[in-house]
Every structure is written in C-alpha cells, then in structure tokens.
Motif scaffolding. Structure first.
Motif, PDB file in Angstrom:
ATOM      1  N   UNK A 252      -5.969  -4.480   3.082  1.00 35.28           N
ATOM      2  CA  UNK A 252      -4.972  -3.467   2.716  1.00 35.28           C
ATOM      3  C   UNK A 252      -3.712  -3.516   3.573  1.00 35.28           C
ATOM      4  N   UNK A 253      -3.755  -4.232   4.692  1.00 30.06           N
ATOM      5  CA  UNK A 253      -2.673  -4.129   5.675  1.00 30.06           C
ATOM      6  C   UNK A 253      -1.615  -5.226   5.546  1.00 30.06           C
ATOM      7  N   UNK A 254      -1.395  -5.729   4.347  1.00 30.17           N
ATOM      8  CA  UNK A 254      -0.356  -6.736   4.162  1.00 30.17           C
ATOM      9  C   UNK A 254       0.207  -6.643   2.750  1.00 30.17           C
ATOM     10  N   UNK A 255       1.373  -7.246   2.548  1.00 29.40           N
ATOM     11  CA  UNK A 255       1.977  -7.323   1.216  1.00 29.40           C
ATOM     12  C   UNK A 255       1.256  -8.413   0.441  1.00 29.40           C
ATOM     13  N   UNK A 256       0.858  -8.112  -0.788  1.00 25.97           N
ATOM     14  CA  UNK A 256       0.141  -9.092  -1.601  1.00 25.97           C
ATOM     15  C   UNK A 256       0.994 -10.350  -1.787  1.00 25.97           C
TER      16      UNK A 256
ATOM     17  N   UNK B 192       0.851  -1.183   0.000  1.00 27.44           N
ATOM     18  CA  UNK B 192       0.000   0.000   0.000  1.00 27.44           C
ATOM     19  C   UNK B 192       0.890   1.238   0.000  1.00 27.44           C
ATOM     20  N   UNK B 193       0.767   2.065  -1.042  1.00 26.18           N
ATOM     21  CA  UNK B 193       1.612   3.231  -1.204  1.00 26.18           C
ATOM     22  C   UNK B 193       1.030   4.436  -0.467  1.00 26.18           C
ATOM     23  N   UNK B 194       1.876   5.427  -0.210  1.00 25.48           N
ATOM     24  CA  UNK B 194       1.417   6.636   0.473  1.00 25.48           C
ATOM     25  C   UNK B 194       0.384   7.386  -0.358  1.00 25.48           C
ATOM     26  N   UNK B 195       0.519   7.312  -1.671  1.00 28.81           N
ATOM     27  CA  UNK B 195      -0.439   7.992  -2.554  1.00 28.81           C
ATOM     28  C   UNK B 195      -1.526   7.039  -3.048  1.00 28.81           C
ATOM     29  N   UNK B 196      -1.873   6.065  -2.205  1.00 31.74           N
ATOM     30  CA  UNK B 196      -2.880   5.072  -2.601  1.00 31.74           C
ATOM     31  C   UNK B 196      -4.160   5.758  -3.058  1.00 31.74           C
ATOM     32  N   UNK B 197      -4.621   5.368  -4.234  1.00 26.79           N
ATOM     33  CA  UNK B 197      -5.792   5.986  -4.841  1.00 26.79           C
ATOM     34  C   UNK B 197      -5.435   6.888  -6.004  1.00 26.79           C
ATOM     35  N   UNK B 198      -4.142   7.184  -6.126  1.00 25.75           N
ATOM     36  CA  UNK B 198      -3.688   8.080  -7.191  1.00 25.75           C
ATOM     37  C   UNK B 198      -2.510   7.488  -7.975  1.00 25.75           C
ATOM     38  N   UNK B 199      -2.150   6.237  -7.690  1.00 28.94           N
ATOM     39  CA  UNK B 199      -0.939   5.678  -8.277  1.00 28.94           C
ATOM     40  C   UNK B 199      -1.111   5.132  -9.686  1.00 28.94           C
ATOM     41  N   UNK B 200      -2.337   4.930 -10.134  1.00 30.52           N
ATOM     42  CA  UNK B 200      -2.566   4.321 -11.443  1.00 30.52           C
ATOM     43  C   UNK B 200      -3.144   5.324 -12.430  1.00 30.52           C
ATOM     44  N   UNK B 201      -2.437   5.619 -13.524  1.00 28.05           N
ATOM     45  CA  UNK B 201      -2.952   6.550 -14.541  1.00 28.05           C
ATOM     46  C   UNK B 201      -4.248   6.030 -15.165  1.00 28.05           C
ATOM     47  N   UNK B 202      -5.066   6.939 -15.653  1.00 29.04           N
ATOM     48  CA  UNK B 202      -6.324   6.568 -16.294  1.00 29.04           C
ATOM     49  C   UNK B 202      -6.110   6.066 -17.719  1.00 29.04           C
ATOM     50  N   UNK B 203      -4.994   6.412 -18.328  1.00 27.19           N
ATOM     51  CA  UNK B 203      -4.720   6.013 -19.705  1.00 27.19           C
ATOM     52  C   UNK B 203      -3.219   5.910 -19.900  1.00 27.19           C
ATOM     53  N   UNK B 204      -2.799   5.527 -21.122  1.00 30.89           N
ATOM     54  CA  UNK B 204      -1.384   5.403 -21.416  1.00 30.89           C
ATOM     55  C   UNK B 204      -0.933   3.969 -21.630  1.00 30.89           C
ATOM     56  N   UNK B 205      -1.763   3.021 -21.177  1.00 31.38           N
ATOM     57  CA  UNK B 205      -1.466   1.598 -21.373  1.00 31.38           C
ATOM     58  C   UNK B 205      -2.767   0.825 -21.190  1.00 31.38           C
ATOM     59  N   UNK B 206      -2.996  -0.226 -22.000  1.00 30.10           N
ATOM     60  CA  UNK B 206      -4.227  -1.017 -21.850  1.00 30.10           C
ATOM     61  C   UNK B 206      -4.428  -1.554 -20.437  1.00 30.10           C
ATOM     62  N   UNK B 207      -3.335  -1.931 -19.774  1.00 27.86           N
ATOM     63  CA  UNK B 207      -3.444  -2.483 -18.423  1.00 27.86           C
ATOM     64  C   UNK B 207      -3.932  -1.428 -17.433  1.00 27.86           C
ATOM     65  N   UNK B 208      -3.545  -0.172 -17.623  1.00 22.51           N
ATOM     66  CA  UNK B 208      -4.033   0.881 -16.735  1.00 22.51           C
ATOM     67  C   UNK B 208      -5.560   0.977 -16.809  1.00 22.51           C
ATOM     68  N   UNK B 209      -6.093   0.909 -18.016  1.00 22.45           N
ATOM     69  CA  UNK B 209      -7.547   0.949 -18.181  1.00 22.45           C
ATOM     70  C   UNK B 209      -8.197  -0.267 -17.529  1.00 22.45           C
ATOM     71  N   UNK B 210      -7.558  -1.422 -17.700  1.00 18.59           N
ATOM     72  CA  UNK B 210      -8.084  -2.643 -17.094  1.00 18.59           C
ATOM     73  C   UNK B 210      -8.094  -2.537 -15.569  1.00 18.59           C
ATOM     74  N   UNK B 211      -7.060  -1.934 -15.007  1.00 14.93           N
ATOM     75  CA  UNK B 211      -6.964  -1.806 -13.559  1.00 14.93           C
ATOM     76  C   UNK B 211      -8.099  -0.958 -12.999  1.00 14.93           C
ATOM     77  N   UNK B 212      -8.459   0.111 -13.711  1.00 12.96           N
ATOM     78  CA  UNK B 212      -9.586   0.944 -13.262  1.00 12.96           C
ATOM     79  C   UNK B 212     -10.919   0.242 -13.519  1.00 12.96           C
TER      80      UNK B 212
END
Length: 235
Positions: free
Chosen positions: A207-211, A169-189
């Motif tokens: 959220x409180x552990x490493x995946x 879990x990153x400090x900027x959780x919720x803002x770390x993934x771009x909305x576009x720029x790669x097909x996977x980014x779109x898939x993630x959203x």
C-alpha cells in the motif's frame, strides 16, 4: 486444431470439444508453446511451467477455420475456468462471413492481433470462497452497456478507474469505489481490487507506493477476466 489429452495428440473440431472431460484438458498445439505469456509480470514464466489449466490454440494444422467456432471454444474454456491463448491462425480464416488468406509468416502475429486471450487467474478460486466477493454479478443492464460500448471501451474505463482510485492510496481508502453504477465497479469489488487495503490483503500489492505500470496492467486484466467470466454465463 490439435488437442493433447492424456499424452495423445488428436485432431478435433471445436464443435466436438464438449466430448472431452474438461478436467483433462491441458494443452493443445501443433508445436510446443513458444510464447512467454506472463501474468503481466506477476508470474513471469512460460505457461508450460505453470500447473494452471490452459489451452493454446494453433490452427495451422487446418487449411481453413471459422472464427465464430473459435469464439465458441473460447467461451467453453471460460465457462470451465480454463485459460485460453490464441497462438496461431489457419491459412484461411473466415471472419463475419468473409474468408481471409493469412500467409504462414504472419499467422502468429494475426492471432495475437485478435486479442481474444483469456487468463483464469488463480486468485479467482479464492474469491469464489468469499461470500461477499462472490455475491457480485453483472445484470442485464450491465451486459447491455458492455455490448453498446464495446469491450475495448470497458477496458479503457477500467484503466481510468484503477488510476483514479487505486494508483495512489487515498485518504478515504476503503470507500472510494461505488458498489454499482458501472460494470467495472462491480468487478473491482468482486476481484478485491476496490481499495489499496484489499489489494494488499488479496493480491499482496503493498500500500505504501504508487502503482507501477505492471501492477496496473495486472489489476485491469484481472478485472476484465472477471467480466469475461460473467459474460460467458449468458452464452
């Protein structure tokens, strides 16, 4: 191939599959499904135990079969939100115009090696009801990029992005993934796999552990299934 519909086994050709009511397609296989194909640890049970709609392909009742026809049938299943498992090949399989002989002892292994299974995860039904999640789609540029790089390369990118942006879990959780720029980014959203908060809300991954490895595999497979659904829309 053999299809089971309304309790009756019938030999059909893949070209004729559209004649069947998609809502009645349950299972088809020459023999009972023996593969304990789990949702990567999240649903650790044989498919027959689940109520989700799926198709298990067993081509061993055919002397020969064209792999292109099998891929068309896979696309049909994806378009109709039906999981697709390639369980067993025929004795002769035509691939890219060349006929290959496959010994009976190796037909299951060769089917698994093809790596063309598709899983329609139950979460997709919920995501479709979200105006935000269902607003994401692949455009022509995304699809061209996938074709140029190859689906295996895109899957590796998915692993890289998931480990980079979601494993911790990153400090900027919720803002770390771009909305576009790669097909996977779109898939993630689209799949609510864009941050750890969304992973917990939609997939119940704490959220409180490493995946761990199973969780990463699950996320990547969800993302790639979404990509498959989007690609099937272009066929």
């Amino acid at each position: 191939m053999v299809i089971k519909q309304d309790g009756i086994y019938t030999h059909v050709l893949s070209e004729n599959i559209s004649e069947f009511d998609k809502n009645n397609i349950i299972i088809y296989s020459q023999e009972p499904l023996k593969v304990n194909y789990a949702y990567n640890g999240y649903y650790n049970c044989p498919f027959e135990w689940k109520k989700e709609k799926f198709v298990c392909v067993d081509l061993s009742c055919n002397k020969s079969f064209d792999f292109d026809h099998l891929l068309k049938y896979r696309t049909f299943c994806i378009q109709n939100h039906c999981s697709f498992i390639f369980y067993k090949t025929s004795e002769y399989l035509k691939v890219n115009g060349k006929m290959y002989h496959i010994d009976s002892t190796n037909q299951i292994a060769q089917a698994r090696k093809a790596n063309i299974d598709f899983i329609y995860y139950p979460i997709f039904d919920r995501l479709l009801k979200s105006e935000f999640r269902s607003s994401f789609h692949l455009n022509k540029k995304d699809i061209q990029y996938i074709h140029e790089k190859g689906i295996h390369c895109i899957k590796q990118h998915a692993y890289d992005f998931v480990k980079q942006k979601l494993k911790n879990k990153l400090e900027n959780d919720g803002k770390q993934t771009p909305m576009k720029g790669h097909p996977v980014f779109k898939a993630m959203h689209a799949c609510a796999c864009c941050c750890r908060s969304c992973l917990y809300k939609w997939h119940k991954i704490e959220t409180d552990h490493v995946l761990n490895e199973n969780e990463i595999d699950y996320i990547v497979n969800v993302l790639m299934s979404w990509v498959d659904i989007e690609l099937a829309k272009t066929n």
